[in-house]
Design an enzyme around this catalytic site. Structure first.
Site, PDB file in Angstrom:
ATOM      1  N   ASP A 285       0.805  -1.222   0.000  1.00 47.01           N
ATOM      2  CA  ASP A 285       0.000   0.000   0.000  1.00 47.01           C
ATOM      3  C   ASP A 285       0.838   1.274   0.000  1.00 47.01           C
ATOM      4  O   ASP A 285       0.442   2.296   0.557  1.00 47.01           O
ATOM      5  CB  ASP A 285      -0.966   0.013   1.214  1.00 47.01           C
ATOM      6  CG  ASP A 285      -1.807  -1.237   1.264  1.00 47.01           C
ATOM      7  OD1 ASP A 285      -2.225  -1.687   0.191  1.00 47.01           O
ATOM      8  OD2 ASP A 285      -2.039  -1.758   2.367  1.00 47.01           O
TER       9      ASP A 285
ATOM     10  N   LYS B  60       1.732   2.103  -5.150  1.00 50.49           N
ATOM     11  CA  LYS B  60       2.243   1.528  -6.405  1.00 50.49           C
ATOM     12  C   LYS B  60       1.300   1.816  -7.569  1.00 50.49           C
ATOM     13  O   LYS B  60       1.738   2.079  -8.692  1.00 50.49           O
ATOM     14  CB  LYS B  60       2.417   0.005  -6.256  1.00 50.49           C
ATOM     15  CG  LYS B  60       3.428  -0.394  -5.202  1.00 50.49           C
ATOM     16  CD  LYS B  60       3.493  -1.896  -5.017  1.00 50.49           C
ATOM     17  CE  LYS B  60       2.260  -2.490  -4.382  1.00 50.49           C
ATOM     18  NZ  LYS B  60       2.033  -2.097  -2.983  1.00 50.49           N
TER      19      LYS B  60
ATOM     20  N   GLY C   7      -4.724  -4.221  -3.659  1.00 51.47           N
ATOM     21  CA  GLY C   7      -5.692  -3.161  -3.885  1.00 51.47           C
ATOM     22  C   GLY C   7      -4.919  -1.920  -4.269  1.00 51.47           C
ATOM     23  O   GLY C   7      -4.188  -1.368  -3.454  1.00 51.47           O
ATOM     24  N   HIS C   8      -4.999  -1.537  -5.532  1.00 46.95           N
ATOM     25  CA  HIS C   8      -4.213  -0.410  -6.033  1.00 46.95           C
ATOM     26  C   HIS C   8      -5.153   0.732  -6.414  1.00 46.95           C
ATOM     27  O   HIS C   8      -6.050   0.548  -7.237  1.00 46.95           O
ATOM     28  CB  HIS C   8      -3.367  -0.839  -7.240  1.00 46.95           C
ATOM     29  CG  HIS C   8      -2.326  -1.865  -6.890  1.00 46.95           C
ATOM     30  ND1 HIS C   8      -1.449  -2.377  -7.807  1.00 46.95           N
ATOM     31  CD2 HIS C   8      -2.009  -2.445  -5.707  1.00 46.95           C
ATOM     32  CE1 HIS C   8      -0.645  -3.245  -7.198  1.00 46.95           C
ATOM     33  NE2 HIS C   8      -0.972  -3.313  -5.934  1.00 46.95           N
TER      34      HIS C   8
ATOM     35  N   GLN D 251       1.751  -6.232  -3.468  1.00 49.62           N
ATOM     36  CA  GLN D 251       2.326  -6.469  -2.139  1.00 49.62           C
ATOM     37  C   GLN D 251       3.672  -5.733  -2.050  1.00 49.62           C
ATOM     38  O   GLN D 251       3.828  -4.710  -2.675  1.00 49.62           O
ATOM     39  CB  GLN D 251       2.470  -7.973  -1.829  1.00 49.62           C
ATOM     40  CG  GLN D 251       1.133  -8.680  -1.629  1.00 49.62           C
ATOM     41  CD  GLN D 251       0.423  -9.011  -2.927  1.00 49.62           C
ATOM     42  OE1 GLN D 251       0.981  -9.642  -3.810  1.00 49.62           O
ATOM     43  NE2 GLN D 251      -0.810  -8.583  -3.059  1.00 49.62           N
TER      44      GLN D 251
ATOM     45  N   THR E  96      -7.386  -1.146   1.204  1.00 51.95           N
ATOM     46  CA  THR E  96      -8.138  -1.011  -0.043  1.00 51.95           C
ATOM     47  C   THR E  96      -8.932  -2.278  -0.347  1.00 51.95           C
ATOM     48  O   THR E  96      -9.992  -2.237  -0.956  1.00 51.95           O
ATOM     49  CB  THR E  96      -7.142  -0.761  -1.205  1.00 51.95           C
ATOM     50  OG1 THR E  96      -6.250   0.275  -0.805  1.00 51.95           O
ATOM     51  CG2 THR E  96      -7.833  -0.355  -2.481  1.00 51.95           C
TER      52      THR E  96
ATOM     53  N   GLY F 191     -10.558  -3.385   3.938  1.00 56.81           N
ATOM     54  CA  GLY F 191     -11.131  -2.336   4.779  1.00 56.81           C
ATOM     55  C   GLY F 191     -10.594  -2.342   6.205  1.00 56.81           C
ATOM     56  O   GLY F 191     -11.096  -1.613   7.063  1.00 56.81           O
TER      57      GLY F 191
HETATM   58  P1  GDP Z   1      -0.863   0.372  -3.505  1.00 55.66           P
HETATM   59  O1  GDP Z   1      -1.474  -0.900  -3.041  1.00 55.66           O
HETATM   60  O2  GDP Z   1       0.622   0.400  -3.311  1.00 55.66           O
HETATM   61  O3  GDP Z   1      -1.229   0.741  -4.912  1.00 55.66           O
HETATM   62  O4  GDP Z   1      -1.453   1.515  -2.570  1.00 55.66           O
HETATM   63  P2  GDP Z   1      -2.994   1.672  -2.099  1.00 55.66           P
HETATM   64  O5  GDP Z   1      -3.796   2.185  -3.210  1.00 55.66           O
HETATM   65  O6  GDP Z   1      -3.467   0.446  -1.401  1.00 55.66           O
HETATM   66  O7  GDP Z   1      -2.832   2.749  -0.946  1.00 55.66           O
HETATM   67  C1  GDP Z   1      -2.280   4.004  -1.183  1.00 55.66           C
HETATM   68  C2  GDP Z   1      -3.320   5.074  -0.790  1.00 55.66           C
HETATM   69  O8  GDP Z   1      -2.685   6.331  -0.686  1.00 55.66           O
HETATM   70  C3  GDP Z   1      -4.402   5.247  -1.829  1.00 55.66           C
HETATM   71  O9  GDP Z   1      -5.595   5.586  -1.179  1.00 55.66           O
HETATM   72  C4  GDP Z   1      -3.899   6.418  -2.667  1.00 55.66           C
HETATM   73  O10 GDP Z   1      -4.954   7.158  -3.280  1.00 55.66           O
HETATM   74  C5  GDP Z   1      -3.220   7.249  -1.621  1.00 55.66           C
HETATM   75  N1  GDP Z   1      -2.059   8.019  -2.074  1.00 55.66           N
HETATM   76  C6  GDP Z   1      -1.123   7.689  -3.015  1.00 55.66           C
HETATM   77  N2  GDP Z   1      -0.156   8.637  -3.057  1.00 55.66           N
HETATM   78  C7  GDP Z   1      -0.492   9.561  -2.136  1.00 55.66           C
HETATM   79  C8  GDP Z   1       0.143  10.769  -1.682  1.00 55.66           C
HETATM   80  O11 GDP Z   1       1.214  11.171  -2.141  1.00 55.66           O
HETATM   81  N3  GDP Z   1      -0.497  11.472  -0.673  1.00 55.66           N
HETATM   82  C9  GDP Z   1      -1.673  11.044  -0.140  1.00 55.66           C
HETATM   83  N4  GDP Z   1      -2.220  11.781   0.840  1.00 55.66           N
HETATM   84  N5  GDP Z   1      -2.282   9.909  -0.553  1.00 55.66           N
HETATM   85  C10 GDP Z   1      -1.692   9.186  -1.511  1.00 55.66           C
HETATM   86  P1  IMO Z   2      -1.017  -4.171  -2.236  1.00 51.82           P
HETATM   87  O1  IMO Z   2      -0.626  -4.689  -3.598  1.00 51.82           O
HETATM   88  C1  IMO Z   2      -0.902  -4.768   2.085  1.00 51.82           C
HETATM   89  C2  IMO Z   2      -0.837  -8.905   3.529  1.00 51.82           C
HETATM   90  C3  IMO Z   2      -2.043  -9.376   4.326  1.00 51.82           C
HETATM   91  C4  IMO Z   2      -1.372 -10.378   5.246  1.00 51.82           C
HETATM   92  C5  IMO Z   2      -0.320 -11.014   4.343  1.00 51.82           C
HETATM   93  C6  IMO Z   2      -0.734 -12.342   3.732  1.00 51.82           C
HETATM   94  O2  IMO Z   2      -2.288  -3.409  -2.208  1.00 51.82           O
HETATM   95  O3  IMO Z   2       0.134  -3.466  -1.600  1.00 51.82           O
HETATM   96  P2  IMO Z   2      -2.389 -12.968   1.749  1.00 51.82           P
HETATM   97  O4  IMO Z   2      -3.864 -12.725   1.595  1.00 51.82           O
HETATM   98  O5  IMO Z   2      -1.553 -12.360   0.684  1.00 51.82           O
HETATM   99  O6  IMO Z   2      -2.071 -14.407   1.986  1.00 51.82           O
HETATM  100  O7  IMO Z   2      -2.016 -12.217   3.139  1.00 51.82           O
HETATM  101  O8  IMO Z   2      -0.060 -10.073   3.319  1.00 51.82           O
HETATM  102  N1  IMO Z   2      -1.139  -8.337   2.198  1.00 51.82           N
HETATM  103  C7  IMO Z   2      -1.110  -7.028   1.906  1.00 51.82           C
HETATM  104  N2  IMO Z   2      -0.871  -5.964   2.689  1.00 51.82           N
HETATM  105  N3  IMO Z   2      -1.093  -4.584   0.762  1.00 51.82           N
HETATM  106  C8  IMO Z   2      -1.285  -5.641  -0.045  1.00 51.82           C
HETATM  107  O9  IMO Z   2      -1.341  -5.529  -1.390  1.00 51.82           O
HETATM  108  C9  IMO Z   2      -1.342  -6.935   0.521  1.00 51.82           C
HETATM  109  N4  IMO Z   2      -1.541  -8.177   0.028  1.00 51.82           N
HETATM  110  C10 IMO Z   2      -1.403  -9.019   1.057  1.00 51.82           C
HETATM  111  O10 IMO Z   2      -2.641  -8.315   5.027  1.00 51.82           O
HETATM  112  O11 IMO Z   2      -0.697  -9.701   6.281  1.00 51.82           O
HETATM  113 MG    MG Z   3      -2.956  -1.582  -1.717  1.00 54.74          MG
END
Ligand code: GDP
Ligand code: IMO
Ligand code: MG
Length: 433
Positions: free
Chosen positions: A13, A16, A40-41, A223, A298, A301
């Protein structure tokens, strides 16, 4: 620069999806190479939010080739729903290609994931319960069902039977679940196959064609490094290899096809699920970061755990992935905090100084971070668009990270919006058709 891997350097998270979306503008294809719908991206464009679990974050560009590679595990029901919801929003999904060799998450994988966690009780990993671990386990045991199997009813049925056979005992609690009925399952998956057929392809070949003609291909990691099955905080990890090297295996390209590796890190740290997190803040400050950063999962929740930037872990990630560039996201979330703290080393429970991320889990569990303090900044960064717009303390913070890691920071996030970024130096000139 034809092959670029984007990789999470912390516990997931990091942002990416957003970085992929930005770099994808100038690329020809975006490829997911591992993980599944545990990811969840998020992408925010003109106030509209998109959350991707399986479809690569390049899909918002009409016609851009988006590949789900052989290393991904696919829940076809989730993929079809994701396709449908994009279509409903008027997005052209014609560019999606799905590897015929990717493995499928079956209903029993999801059940086994849930049951496995329940069995672990207090020791549970906190998985996303999407069936990821059991699916990769079947792949390794050579009992997996692949995308290509959806196109042949006889083979599909036989393979499901073979995969179910050794799971009888573990699945006993679900014996009456209609989703386990062999006939119904086969029929449902054949229907999925029918829906996905136009997208199924030899995706490695597609990548070679692009790379061989000098086009830019982005490999979008899911991840992150600290969740890597081999290099992360085992057993509190996911069941794939999110590190950059896995892009070769999970997409079918060679190491020489990779020219750049972009690491993505938040300006602080978060983790969802159980496992060691040395710089965790279980206090008001941690709650403040969660609130201000909107740190809620994402996919599931769940509240994310929060903490300070950990440079011991990040140095480890820089080396493991061979990072050539770094993107620091969510710098805006730190405004109003003073001082800012950054872990630069750990101290073991025995008092030893640990400059390197400890490989032994007992040492890691007892490790205490040692911090350096840097001055904080008050200003809201949301409107900053160039390095010179940033307050001097924010610039000093970035420089501190850069000096410690020896990796140039190329991109800084100052808000969720796609325009809320600062390119440090020149924006990369990628070649797109
Ligand atoms: P990912 O899984 O690595 O793609 O990241 P996620 O989407 O799960 O979580 C990143 C969260 O941070 C999302 O809600 C993005 O909209 C938000 N986000 C990304 N870059 C920024 C930033 O520079 N500032 C803030 N405040 N939010 C950001
Ligand atoms: P993105 O791509 C954050 C975590 C789970 C758990 C561990 C194993 O959005 O960054 P799994 O269901 O993969 O067997 O769970 O990995 N986990 C993540 N944490 N972001 C993710 O994906 C994750 N995908 C798995 O919370 O600790
Ligand atoms: Mg994510």
């Amino acid at each position: 620069m034809p092959g670029i891997v984007i990789v999470g350097t912390q516990w997931g998270d990091e942002g990416k999806g957003k970085v992929t979306d930005l770099l994808a503008e100038r690329a020809d294809a975006v490829v997911r190479f591992q993980g599944g719908n545990n990811a969840g991206h998020t992408i925010v464009r003109d106030g509209d939010e998109f959350k991707f679990h399986l479809i690569p974050s390049g899909i918002l560009y009409p016609g851009k080739m988006c590949v789900i590679g052989n290393g991904v595990v696919i829940d076809p029901a989730v993929l079809i729903e994701e396709l449908e919801s994009l279509r409903r929003r008027g997005i052209d999904v014609g560019g999606l290609r799905v590897s015929a060799n990717a493995h499928l998450i079956m209903p029993y994988h999801v059940m086994l994931d849930t049951a496995g966690e329940a069995k672990l009780g207090k020791l549970q990993i906190g998985t996303t319960k999407r069936g990821i671990g059991p699916c990769y386990a079947d792949k390794a045991a050579r009992l997996g069902i692949r995308v290509q199997d959806l196109l042949d009813a006889k083979i599909l049925r036989k393979k499901i039977m073979a995969a179910l056979e050794p799971k009888q005992q573990a699945l006993r609690p679900f014996a009456r679940d209609p989703r386990l009925d062999l006939h119904a399952m086969t029929e449902e998956y054949l229907r999925f196959g029918h829906r996905l057929e136009p997208h199924i392809a030899d995706t490695a070949h597609l990548c070679w064609e692009l790379l061989d003609s000098g086009r830019t291909v982005i490999f979008e990691g899911a991840q992150a490094t600290m969740l890597d099955l081999d290099h992360g905080t085992y057993p509190f990890v996911t069941s794939s290899n999110p590190v950059a090297g896995a892009a070769c295996v999970g997409a079918g390209v060679g190491p020489r096809d990779i020219d750049e590796v972009w690491g993505v890190a938040k300006a602080y740290a978060t983790r969802v699920g159980a496992g060691p997190f040395p710089t965790e803040l279980e206090d008001e400050l941690g709650a403040h970061l969660r609130e201000r950063g909107g740190e809620r999962g994402t996919t599931t929740g769940r509240d994310r755990r929060t903490g300070w930037m950990d440079l011991v872990a990040l140095r480890y990630a820089a080396r493991l992935n061979g990072l050539t560039a770094l993107s620091i996201t969510k710098l805006d979330v730190l405004s109003g905090l003073d001082p800012l703290r950054v872990a630069v080393r750990y101290r073991s429970s025995q008092g030893a100084v640990l400059d390197e991320f400890p490989y032994h889990q007992s040492i890691l569990h007892g490790a205490q971070p040692e911090y350096e303090e840097l001055p904080g900044f008050e200003d809201d960064l949301g409107a900053c668009r160039s390095e010179s717009d940033l307050p001097p303390e924010a610039r000093a913070y970035l420089r501190f990270l850069e000096d410690h890691l020896g990796v140039p920071i190329r991109l800084v996030g100052v808000g969720p919006g796609r325009d809320q970024v600062i390119w440090m130096g020149e924006a990369p000139a990628l070649r797109a058709a």
